[in-house]
Each structure stands twice: as structure tokens, then as C-alpha cells.
Design an enzyme around this catalytic site. Structure first.
Site, mmCIF file in Angstrom:
data_model
loop_
_atom_site.group_PDB
_atom_site.id
_atom_site.type_symbol
_atom_site.label_atom_id
_atom_site.label_comp_id
_atom_site.label_asym_id
_atom_site.label_seq_id
_atom_site.Cartn_x
_atom_site.Cartn_y
_atom_site.Cartn_z
ATOM 1 N N ARG A 52 0.824 -1.217 0.000
ATOM 2 C CA ARG A 52 0.000 0.000 0.000
ATOM 3 C C ARG A 52 0.855 1.264 0.000
ATOM 4 O O ARG A 52 0.545 2.223 -0.706
ATOM 5 C CB ARG A 52 -0.962 0.009 1.196
ATOM 6 C CG ARG A 52 -1.937 1.178 1.143
ATOM 7 C CD ARG A 52 -3.018 1.078 2.195
ATOM 8 N NE ARG A 52 -2.493 1.150 3.547
ATOM 9 C CZ ARG A 52 -3.259 1.115 4.641
ATOM 10 N NH1 ARG A 52 -4.574 0.966 4.529
ATOM 11 N NH2 ARG A 52 -2.714 1.182 5.839
ATOM 12 N N GLU A 73 -15.800 6.866 5.940
ATOM 13 C CA GLU A 73 -14.812 6.307 6.869
ATOM 14 C C GLU A 73 -14.649 7.224 8.051
ATOM 15 O O GLU A 73 -15.211 8.334 8.087
ATOM 16 C CB GLU A 73 -13.461 6.139 6.157
ATOM 17 C CG GLU A 73 -12.891 7.449 5.626
ATOM 18 C CD GLU A 73 -11.584 7.274 4.864
ATOM 19 O OE1 GLU A 73 -10.951 6.218 5.026
ATOM 20 O OE2 GLU A 73 -11.202 8.188 4.115
ATOM 21 N N LYS A 89 -2.351 7.097 1.320
ATOM 22 C CA LYS A 89 -2.066 7.360 2.738
ATOM 23 C C LYS A 89 -0.912 8.353 2.823
ATOM 24 O O LYS A 89 0.241 7.987 3.067
ATOM 25 C CB LYS A 89 -1.730 6.055 3.462
ATOM 26 C CG LYS A 89 -1.857 6.123 4.974
ATOM 27 C CD LYS A 89 -1.724 4.739 5.582
ATOM 28 C CE LYS A 89 -1.796 4.770 7.101
ATOM 29 N NZ LYS A 89 -3.127 5.144 7.584
#
Length: 425
Positions: free
Chosen positions: A181, A308, A275
Site C-alpha cells: 500500500r 470512513e 495514505k
């Protein structure tokens, strides 16, 4: 008197600044100045010996509003200016002269010693056990040396990405999933990586090994690196990799929590799905929740569907005993959330769940669910018992939420090699 027009400002100026008189005279029609800072000083004050004399502004002074700043000999002094108002009476305003600070010029060794002292005086719940930096090309276990160059573009431009993997019983949990990721995030952020994937993996494992940490977390960053303070990273010498091992002394908590709906705008999908270190919206969302006595704030996407939390995914158990999660196309694809989806298949085989779905979820559907949970590598699985003013289910921690939490904990302890990377201490 306060609130009346300002009639004149009287200053005894040196000859070099006499031209300022006309400028101050032109201010006669301006409204009165705000409340003098002498009535509410921002730092401790000490009256000067000649508090009734007129103030003199030499060349090395700067007038800013009511405060006269004197820059000399590596320090500065703040002095209050006297004002004559329209009543033709001079207010008795104290003349302050304060030695604010003398800033020392430190050698490298002196700066390091002060960093050590600073760290020794910090007594938080987190301990920093080891750090790797590609800038100095090694690992340190001294918290005072765990620093990042100020000209790193991750620091002053937010041009960096990061990820975190849990350490459990001497194993890194889902290291490869988190590593994949961060590399995707780096590609999206147009950050070149300093090493290939396998070398980064070895560095991360060696950093945990040097820390001797058996249970904690490993956080790591990829940035465009140091170079300058420009906007573009074209002046950066090379990309950088940083990693730190954190041992959190806070007790694990699985008690049900309250959440609220966030009023902070959600990141657009381009940034929400990577991220990056640009976490100000996340921080403000978390602060908003805490100000309302809640654990977290829940974001809705631009179409009004549930998205989220500030650093966790959300999931629901419907009245039909189906596990439902919002789609990942507009939010961060949580590694722990995706692992929950895999483990939930076993619950379906056991008849504890009737189905697992990834789809858009409305707020109404979410609040009417039997159970609600937050999922993330830091909290694992946390039950939600209230959302805004709506009680979730019966207001108690859901039984299936607890089962899913136990599955994750067991997976961290004895899961397959695909999710557990051993650390050679």
C-alpha cells in the site's frame, strides 16, 4: 476615553525618524486603538525605572501597533507606547521594558545534549525504541537522534506517504500488505523510492530487530527528501525512507464508543485513497469528535453515503446478520478491514453471518444496523454503541463485533505466513 476618536499620537522621535510625525498626524480621524496590551500582557512584565518619560525610538526599534520591539545584541525588548486621546488628557500608561530571552548559539554537541534533555523530560504513553533514516544510512536507538531534516519536503510541503504495521509477539502483522500500500501511495504521490521493495522490507525488519520490541507498531515514511524550501521537489537530492518502532504503554480498550458525524469536509478521492502525511482534515475531524465527547467523527462522501473515520474504516452488521462495508473507491483501503472481510468468510461457513457485502451505505441504514464497528491497525476492531443521538442496536457492544475482534487477535498470534513476518532478534 475608550471608544472615542483618536486625536493625536505623541512620540519623541530621533531626527532620523522625524518624517514619521506627519504619518502619525494623518491618523487623527482613525477610531481608538484596541485595548492596550499592558492591560492584558502576553508575557510577564517588569516596570522600567522611568515609566513617566516619553519613549524614544532609535534606529534599531520597530513599532508594531502598541508594542515597540528593540532588536539588539541577539535579543529583543518590548516596550509599551503611550497614547494621547481626544480628552486631551494623557493616560498614565506604564512603560515596560522586558528582557524576553537571550537565544544562545549552540554547537552541534550542545544541541544534541539539549535534545537528549528534552527527550528525557518527556513522559508520554509512547516510547520510541529505534529509528531508521536513509539520510544517515542506519538505525539509532537514541530518541534524541530520531529527527528528520527541516528541509525535507515531507516536513514543509507535506510531500510524503506513510504506513503502519503492528508488531505482535515478535512478528510483523500484514507487513507485505502495508508495504504494497505504501508503494502504491508513493506512486500516486509521484515519489520515487530510494530502494527496491525487497531492500525496504529488509530495512523495516532490521529496524524492529534492533528495537527488541515484541509488541508495538512500526511506522514508516517515503518522502521526496531534503533539498530546499521550494514548492517543487526538483531540488531534492534523493527520496528518503524513515521508519520508527513505537511501543505504546496504553492498555488495550475494546469498550463501546460514541461517534458523531463529521462537519469537516472529506478529502477528494484522489487524496483519500492514498495514505499521505496530509492529515490535517483527519486531525480536525478527530478534534471535533473529542470536543463533542465522542471517540471519532464519521465522514460522509459527497453523495451522502457513509465513507470512513479519521483513521479507521467502518462496518455494520445488519438485522439480517450481514456484514456490510462501504466501498473503497473513495476512501483508504484499510488492510485490517480487508483482512476482516477474509476472516468473515469463516463466520459465514459457521452460520454466524448470512453474507458479506461491500456497497454504498446510507446514514439511515448505518444508524439502524444491529451493530457498528470501527476497524484499523491501531484499534483493531472497536464497537460503536451510539452515533450522534442514535443508539446503535441495544446500546451494548455487539456480539459479532466481539467475535470479529477475537478473530483478528488470533490471526495476529497464529495466522498464516502471508500475514505474519518473523523478526530475527
Amino acid at each position: 476615553m475608550p471608544g472615542q476618536p483618536l486625536k493625536a499620537l505623541s512620540f519623541d522621535l530621533t531626527a532620523s525618524l522625524s518624517s514619521l510625525s506627519d504619518r502619525f498626524a494623518s491618523m487623527a480621524s482613525l477610531p481608538s486603538l484596541p485595548k492596550p496590551i499592558s492591560q492584558n500582557p502576553p508575557f510577564p512584565t517588569k516596570p522600567a525605572a522611568h515609566s513617566h518619560s516619553l519613549n524614544v525610538i532609535p534606529r534599531n526599534h520597530l513599532f508594531t501597533g502598541h508594542v515597540l520591539l528593540n532588536f539588539q545584541h541577539g535579543s529583543f525588548r518590548a516596550r509599551e507606547m503611550r497614547v494621547i486621546r481626544s480628552s486631551n488628557q494623557t493616560e498614565a500608561m506604564p512603560d515596560y521594558s522586558i528582557q524576553v530571552s537571550d537565544v544562545p548559539l549552540l554547537t552541534c554537541s550542545e544541541a544534541i545534549e539539549r535534545l537528549k534533555t528534552y527527550r528525557e523530560n518527556q513522559h508520554g504513553k509512547q516510547q520510541f525504541l529505534a529509528m531508521y533514516s536513509s539520510i544517515f544510512g542506519g538505525i539509532t536507538t537514541d530518541p534524541a537522534a530520531m529527527v528528520i531534516p527541516i528541509d525535507d519536503h515531507m516536513v514543509h510541503r507535506g510531500h510524503g506517504v506513510f504506513d503502519t504495521a503492528a508488531i505482535k509477539d515478535g512478528y510483523l502483522y500484514e507487513l507485505d500488505q502495508h508495504l504494497d500500500r505504501i508503494l502504491r501511495s508513493a506512486s500516486m504521490a509521484k515519489i520515487d523510492v530510494p530502494f527496491d521493495r525487497e531492500r525496504i522490507r529488509r530495512i523495516l525488519i532490521q529496524t524492529v530487530s534492533a528495537s527488541k520490541c515484541k509488541t508495538g507498531s512500526l511506522r514508516y515514511w517515503l518522502s521526496t527528501g531534503p533539498g530546499d524550501f521550494q514548492l517543487s521537489p526538483s531540488g531534492c537530492h534523493q527520496p528518503a525512507l524513515y521508519a520508527i518502532v513505537i511501543q505504546d504503554l496504553s492498555p488495550f480498550n475494546s469498550k463501546g464508543v460514541k461517534v458523531v458525524t463529521s462537519s469537516i469536509p472529506i478529502k477528494p478521492p484522489q487524496f483519500a485513497t492514498m495514505k499521505s502525511v496530509n492529515y490535517l482534515p483527519n486531525v480536525l475531524s478527530k478534534m471535533e469528535a473529542e470536543e463533542k465527547g465522542a471517540f471519532a467523527a464519521i465522514w460522509l462522501d459527497r453523495d451522502g453515503f457513509i465513507a470512513e473515520g479519521p483513521n479507521m474504516n467502518v462496518a455494520f452488521v445488519t438485522k439480517e446478520k450481514e456484514l456490510v462495508m462501504p466501498q473503497f473507491d473513495k476512501i483508504l483501503s484499510g488492510c485490517t478491514a480487508r483482512r476482516v472481510l477474509v476472516l468473515a468468510e469463516g463466520l459465514m461457513r459457521e452460520g454466524k453471518l448470512r453474507g458479506v457485502r461491500i456497497e454504498n451505505v446510507t446514514v439511515e441504514e448505518g444508524k439502524k444496523a444491529d451493530e457498528m464497528m470501527l476497524i484499523g491497525s491501531g484499534i483493531l476492531v472497536r464497537p460503536v454503541v451510539q452515533w450522534d443521538e442514535q443508539v446503535i442496536g441495544d446500546g451494548k457492544e455487539g456480539s459479532l463485533t466481539q467475535i470479529i475482534l477475537n478473530l483478528i487477535i488470533e490471526d495476529m498470534k497464529s495466522g498464516p505466513p502471508t500475514v505474519r513476518a518473523p523478526i530475527p532478534y
